[in-house]
Design a protein around this motif. Structure first.
Motif, PDB file in Angstrom:
ATOM      1  N   ALA A   1     -28.461  37.248  -9.827  1.00 58.43           N
ATOM      2  CA  ALA A   1     -28.038  37.433 -11.135  1.00 58.43           C
ATOM      3  C   ALA A   1     -27.886  35.734 -11.582  1.00 58.43           C
ATOM      4  CB  ALA A   1     -26.872  38.201 -11.279  1.00 58.43           C
ATOM      5  N   ILE A   2     -28.623  35.499 -12.627  1.00 62.79           N
ATOM      6  CA  ILE A   2     -28.645  34.606 -12.519  1.00 62.79           C
ATOM      7  C   ILE A   2     -28.678  33.694 -14.138  1.00 62.79           C
ATOM      8  CG2 ILE A   2     -30.108  31.788 -12.364  1.00 62.79           C
ATOM      9  CD1 ILE A   2     -31.513  32.746  -9.643  1.00 62.79           C
ATOM     10  N   ASP A   3     -27.784  33.051 -14.255  1.00 60.05           N
ATOM     11  CA  ASP A   3     -27.619  32.726 -16.100  1.00 60.05           C
ATOM     12  C   ASP A   3     -28.541  31.550 -16.834  1.00 60.05           C
ATOM     13  OD1 ASP A   3     -26.099  35.158 -16.442  1.00 60.05           O
ATOM     14  OD2 ASP A   3     -24.682  34.110 -15.815  1.00 60.05           O
ATOM     15  N   ALA A   4     -27.976  30.374 -15.704  1.00 65.67           N
ATOM     16  CA  ALA A   4     -28.993  28.915 -16.547  1.00 65.67           C
ATOM     17  C   ALA A   4     -28.888  28.047 -14.525  1.00 65.67           C
ATOM     18  CB  ALA A   4     -27.562  28.344 -16.732  1.00 65.67           C
ATOM     19  N   VAL A   5     -30.072  27.302 -14.761  1.00 65.65           N
ATOM     20  CA  VAL A   5     -30.916  27.053 -14.639  1.00 65.65           C
ATOM     21  C   VAL A   5     -30.747  24.901 -14.333  1.00 65.65           C
ATOM     22  CG1 VAL A   5     -32.505  25.779 -12.643  1.00 65.65           C
ATOM     23  CG2 VAL A   5     -32.507  28.497 -13.808  1.00 65.65           C
ATOM     24  N   ALA A   6     -29.792  24.518 -13.097  1.00 66.75           N
ATOM     25  CA  ALA A   6     -29.991  22.276 -13.582  1.00 66.75           C
ATOM     26  C   ALA A   6     -31.099  22.505 -12.903  1.00 66.75           C
ATOM     27  CB  ALA A   6     -29.044  21.944 -13.140  1.00 66.75           C
ATOM     28  N   MET A   7     -31.585  21.436 -13.661  1.00 65.25           N
ATOM     29  CA  MET A   7     -33.524  21.058 -12.924  1.00 65.25           C
ATOM     30  C   MET A   7     -32.537  19.036 -12.197  1.00 65.25           C
ATOM     31  SD  MET A   7     -35.256  22.975 -13.150  1.00 65.25           S
ATOM     32  CE  MET A   7     -35.446  24.708 -13.821  1.00 65.25           C
ATOM     33  N   CYS A   8     -33.277  18.890 -11.185  1.00 63.72           N
ATOM     34  CA  CYS A   8     -31.729  17.722 -10.915  1.00 63.72           C
ATOM     35  C   CYS A   8     -33.361  17.457 -10.028  1.00 63.72           C
ATOM     36  CB  CYS A   8     -31.072  17.811  -9.970  1.00 63.72           C
ATOM     37  SG  CYS A   8     -29.492  18.856 -10.947  1.00 63.72           S
ATOM     38  N   GLN A   9     -34.663  17.972 -10.532  1.00 68.01           N
ATOM     39  CA  GLN A   9     -35.605  17.514  -8.865  1.00 68.01           C
ATOM     40  C   GLN A   9     -36.309  15.835  -9.854  1.00 68.01           C
ATOM     41  OE1 GLN A   9     -35.734  19.687 -11.443  1.00 68.01           O
ATOM     42  NE2 GLN A   9     -37.876  20.742 -11.237  1.00 68.01           N
ATOM     43  N   PRO A  10     -37.391  15.379  -9.370  1.00 66.86           N
ATOM     44  CA  PRO A  10     -37.403  14.020  -9.716  1.00 66.86           C
ATOM     45  C   PRO A  10     -38.312  14.744 -11.281  1.00 66.86           C
ATOM     46  CG  PRO A  10     -38.186  13.732  -7.391  1.00 66.86           C
ATOM     47  CD  PRO A  10     -37.296  15.494  -7.559  1.00 66.86           C
TER      48      PRO A  10
ATOM     49  N   THR B   1     -27.040  23.833   0.239  1.00 64.40           N
ATOM     50  CA  THR B   1     -25.206  23.323  -0.118  1.00 64.40           C
ATOM     51  C   THR B   1     -25.115  24.684   0.498  1.00 64.40           C
ATOM     52  OG1 THR B   1     -24.435  22.929  -1.863  1.00 64.40           O
ATOM     53  CG2 THR B   1     -26.429  24.506  -2.161  1.00 64.40           C
ATOM     54  N   PRO B   2     -23.383  24.048   1.589  1.00 62.83           N
ATOM     55  CA  PRO B   2     -23.459  25.483   1.750  1.00 62.83           C
ATOM     56  C   PRO B   2     -23.113  26.869   0.948  1.00 62.83           C
ATOM     57  CG  PRO B   2     -22.043  23.109   2.451  1.00 62.83           C
ATOM     58  CD  PRO B   2     -23.042  22.845   1.351  1.00 62.83           C
ATOM     59  N   GLY B   3     -23.569  27.905   1.623  1.00 55.91           N
ATOM     60  CA  GLY B   3     -21.771  28.941   0.652  1.00 55.91           C
ATOM     61  C   GLY B   3     -23.365  29.587  -0.047  1.00 55.91           C
ATOM     62  N   VAL B   4     -24.506  28.953  -0.151  1.00 53.87           N
ATOM     63  CA  VAL B   4     -25.522  29.271  -1.028  1.00 53.87           C
ATOM     64  C   VAL B   4     -26.953  30.138  -0.575  1.00 53.87           C
ATOM     65  CG1 VAL B   4     -23.649  29.152  -3.707  1.00 53.87           C
ATOM     66  CG2 VAL B   4     -25.685  27.623  -2.796  1.00 53.87           C
ATOM     67  N   PRO B   5     -27.341  31.332  -0.788  1.00 55.22           N
ATOM     68  CA  PRO B   5     -29.251  31.093  -0.668  1.00 55.22           C
ATOM     69  C   PRO B   5     -29.950  29.717  -1.580  1.00 55.22           C
ATOM     70  CG  PRO B   5     -28.748  32.526  -1.895  1.00 55.22           C
ATOM     71  CD  PRO B   5     -27.133  32.311  -1.269  1.00 55.22           C
ATOM     72  N   VAL B   6     -30.745  29.119   0.024  1.00 54.38           N
ATOM     73  CA  VAL B   6     -31.562  27.851  -0.881  1.00 54.38           C
ATOM     74  C   VAL B   6     -32.774  28.105  -0.630  1.00 54.38           C
ATOM     75  CG1 VAL B   6     -31.745  25.272  -0.619  1.00 54.38           C
ATOM     76  CG2 VAL B   6     -29.360  26.041  -0.180  1.00 54.38           C
ATOM     77  N   PHE B   7     -33.920  28.024  -1.643  1.00 54.44           N
ATOM     78  CA  PHE B   7     -35.187  29.325  -1.969  1.00 54.44           C
ATOM     79  C   PHE B   7     -36.120  27.557  -1.804  1.00 54.44           C
ATOM     80  CE2 PHE B   7     -32.695  32.348  -3.280  1.00 54.44           C
ATOM     81  CZ  PHE B   7     -32.834  32.875  -2.611  1.00 54.44           C
TER      82      PHE B   7
ATOM     83  N   SER C   1     -35.470  24.463  -3.324  1.00 52.85           N
ATOM     84  CA  SER C   1     -35.182  23.013  -3.426  1.00 52.85           C
ATOM     85  C   SER C   1     -36.623  22.474  -1.899  1.00 52.85           C
ATOM     86  CB  SER C   1     -33.907  21.991  -2.755  1.00 52.85           C
ATOM     87  OG  SER C   1     -34.281  20.471  -2.667  1.00 52.85           O
ATOM     88  N   LEU C   2     -37.508  21.778  -1.909  1.00 54.09           N
ATOM     89  CA  LEU C   2     -38.332  21.441  -0.261  1.00 54.09           C
ATOM     90  C   LEU C   2     -37.807  21.256   0.639  1.00 54.09           C
ATOM     91  CD1 LEU C   2     -41.150  20.438  -2.548  1.00 54.09           C
ATOM     92  CD2 LEU C   2     -40.937  23.078  -1.282  1.00 54.09           C
ATOM     93  N   GLU C   3     -36.120  20.411   0.114  1.00 55.44           N
ATOM     94  CA  GLU C   3     -35.691  19.217   0.958  1.00 55.44           C
ATOM     95  C   GLU C   3     -33.985  19.547   0.854  1.00 55.44           C
ATOM     96  OE1 GLU C   3     -36.511  15.665   1.776  1.00 55.44           O
ATOM     97  OE2 GLU C   3     -38.886  16.212   2.477  1.00 55.44           O
ATOM     98  N   GLY C   4     -33.167  19.397   2.079  1.00 57.62           N
ATOM     99  CA  GLY C   4     -31.726  19.802   1.911  1.00 57.62           C
ATOM    100  C   GLY C   4     -30.875  21.174   1.530  1.00 57.62           C
TER     101      GLY C   4
ATOM    102  N   LEU D   1     -32.102  19.311  -4.253  1.00 54.42           N
ATOM    103  CA  LEU D   1     -31.120  18.979  -3.632  1.00 54.42           C
ATOM    104  C   LEU D   1     -30.747  17.539  -2.829  1.00 54.42           C
ATOM    105  CD1 LEU D   1     -30.501  22.470  -2.436  1.00 54.42           C
ATOM    106  CD2 LEU D   1     -28.959  21.896  -3.859  1.00 54.42           C
ATOM    107  N   GLY D   2     -31.572  17.610  -4.666  1.00 52.27           N
ATOM    108  CA  GLY D   2     -30.903  15.412  -3.077  1.00 52.27           C
ATOM    109  C   GLY D   2     -30.514  14.438  -3.756  1.00 52.27           C
ATOM    110  N   LYS D   3     -30.225  12.953  -4.097  1.00 51.81           N
ATOM    111  CA  LYS D   3     -29.195  12.917  -4.273  1.00 51.81           C
ATOM    112  C   LYS D   3     -28.402  12.728  -4.874  1.00 51.81           C
ATOM    113  CE  LYS D   3     -27.477   7.580  -3.425  1.00 51.81           C
ATOM    114  NZ  LYS D   3     -26.872   7.733  -4.207  1.00 51.81           N
ATOM    115  N   ILE D   4     -28.383  12.842  -6.708  1.00 51.78           N
ATOM    116  CA  ILE D   4     -28.249  13.332  -7.290  1.00 51.78           C
ATOM    117  C   ILE D   4     -27.428  14.828  -7.377  1.00 51.78           C
ATOM    118  CG2 ILE D   4     -30.199  13.707  -9.624  1.00 51.78           C
ATOM    119  CD1 ILE D   4     -27.054  11.554 -10.138  1.00 51.78           C
ATOM    120  N   ALA D   5     -28.133  15.687  -7.259  1.00 51.52           N
ATOM    121  CA  ALA D   5     -27.501  17.025  -7.136  1.00 51.52           C
ATOM    122  C   ALA D   5     -26.555  16.851  -6.708  1.00 51.52           C
ATOM    123  CB  ALA D   5     -28.655  17.737  -6.673  1.00 51.52           C
TER     124      ALA D   5
END
Length: 307
Positions: A58-67, A40-46, A35-38, A10-14
């Motif tokens: 239940a997750i179908d897809a993942v967007a990889m936005c980390q370095p 986003t409202p409305g969803v759990p962040v691990f 995300s280690l930092e950051g 959950l960095g700048k580009i995300a």
């Protein structure tokens, strides 16, 4: 049904691009993040991809936005868990990482998408169509911007695998490899390396297409004031000018009408099409040219970079 997607990193580009594109999309529903930092409202962040995948959500897809240095291990785990994966550019820190992910996605039947967002700039499709029917005489890439403006305080871009000036420069190469019909090869290059950094702050490349047309590229992270994101292609039928990162197009002196900018929205629409068709899109040619630049360019030390 909407594709249930999680975002990792959950960095700048995300926050600037991925989350707004997902929120505006009818194809996706954001259900979680890691995300280690950051936040986003409305969803759990691990904190980690492991916690995300073990959560039972239940997750179908993942967007990889980390370095990019952290992307390979996380993508491996997601694909092995049967998730479709979008890789923010560059798709990995090395070509070997990318090749491994491609093979794993093929073996597991999951969708893998190397998401070159600049290819979805408004003028790219028209430029590609026009050049497809013409012989290129020469081309020039000028991609200069202010690193302090676009990457304030970010240290990963200066570390091995972070690409330095090729982080934006690879956007130009993703466009060039899309619109120039012939395969592009690196002949020579020079990299300027700050005395206190492990990645270049500027680069000059000499490339050529398979028909011998010369292509020059200049990337620089020290430009203040107006930013330069331009590609010029000369043909027997006139000059094509794709400027402002692909948002403006002029052909043989004529300004072309273009749709409004929607790079990430269009990119996510393509990802949804791939997932529903059970297909992948994993072009590595822009990263291959960057890897070749590190292999074949002369390196020169320049002044230390101070944030």
């Amino acid at each position: 049904m909407a594709i249930r997607i999680a975002v990792v990193g959950l960095g700048k580009i995300a926050h600037d691009q991925h989350l707004p594109a997902i929120a505006a999309s009818r194809d996706f529903e954001l259900v979680a993040a890691a995300s280690l930092e950051g936040t986003t409202p409305g969803v759990p962040v691990f904190r980690t991809i492991d916690e995300l995948l073990a959560s039972g959500i239940a997750i179908d897809a993942v967007a990889m936005c980390q370095p990019p240095q952290a992307r390979y291990e996380a993508a491996l785990k997601a694909i092995r868990a049967g998730k479709h994966v979008l890789l923010e550019k560059p798709p990995g820190a090395t070509l070997a990482e990318c090749e491994g992910l491609v093979r794993l996605a093929e073996d597991t039947g999951t969708t893998l998408f190397a998401a070159w967002h600049s290819r979805y700039a408004p003028g790219v499709a028209q430029a590609k169509a026009w050049l497809a029917e013409r012989k290129i005489v020469s081309a020039e890439i000028v991609w200069k911007e202010d690193v302090r403006r676009w990457h304030p305080g970010q240290q990963w871009i200066w570390q091995p695998g972070g690409l330095g000036v090729f982080d934006p420069g690879i956007n130009a190469l993703s466009i060039a490899t899309a619109i120039i019909p012939q395969h592009i090869v690196l002949l020579d290059g020079e990299l300027e390396m700050p005395a206190n950094r492990a990645a270049p702050i500027a680069a000059r490349l000499q490339l050529v297409d398979m028909d011998g047309a010369p292509i020059s590229a200049v990337f620089d992270w020290r430009q203040t004031g107006p930013q330069s994101w331009d590609i010029f292609v000369d043909t027997a039928d006139g000059r094509l000018e794709l400027t402002q990162g692909g948002s403006k197009l002029r052909i043989a002196g004529e300004e072309r009408a273009l749709a409004p900018e929607a790079e990430y929205g269009d990119m996510y629409a393509h990802f949804a099409d791939l997932v529903r068709a059970g297909e992948s899109d994993t072009d590595r040619s822009p990263l291959r040219l960057v890897a070749d630049a590190f292999l074949r360019s002369r390196q020169h030390q320049t002044d230390a970079f101070i944030d």
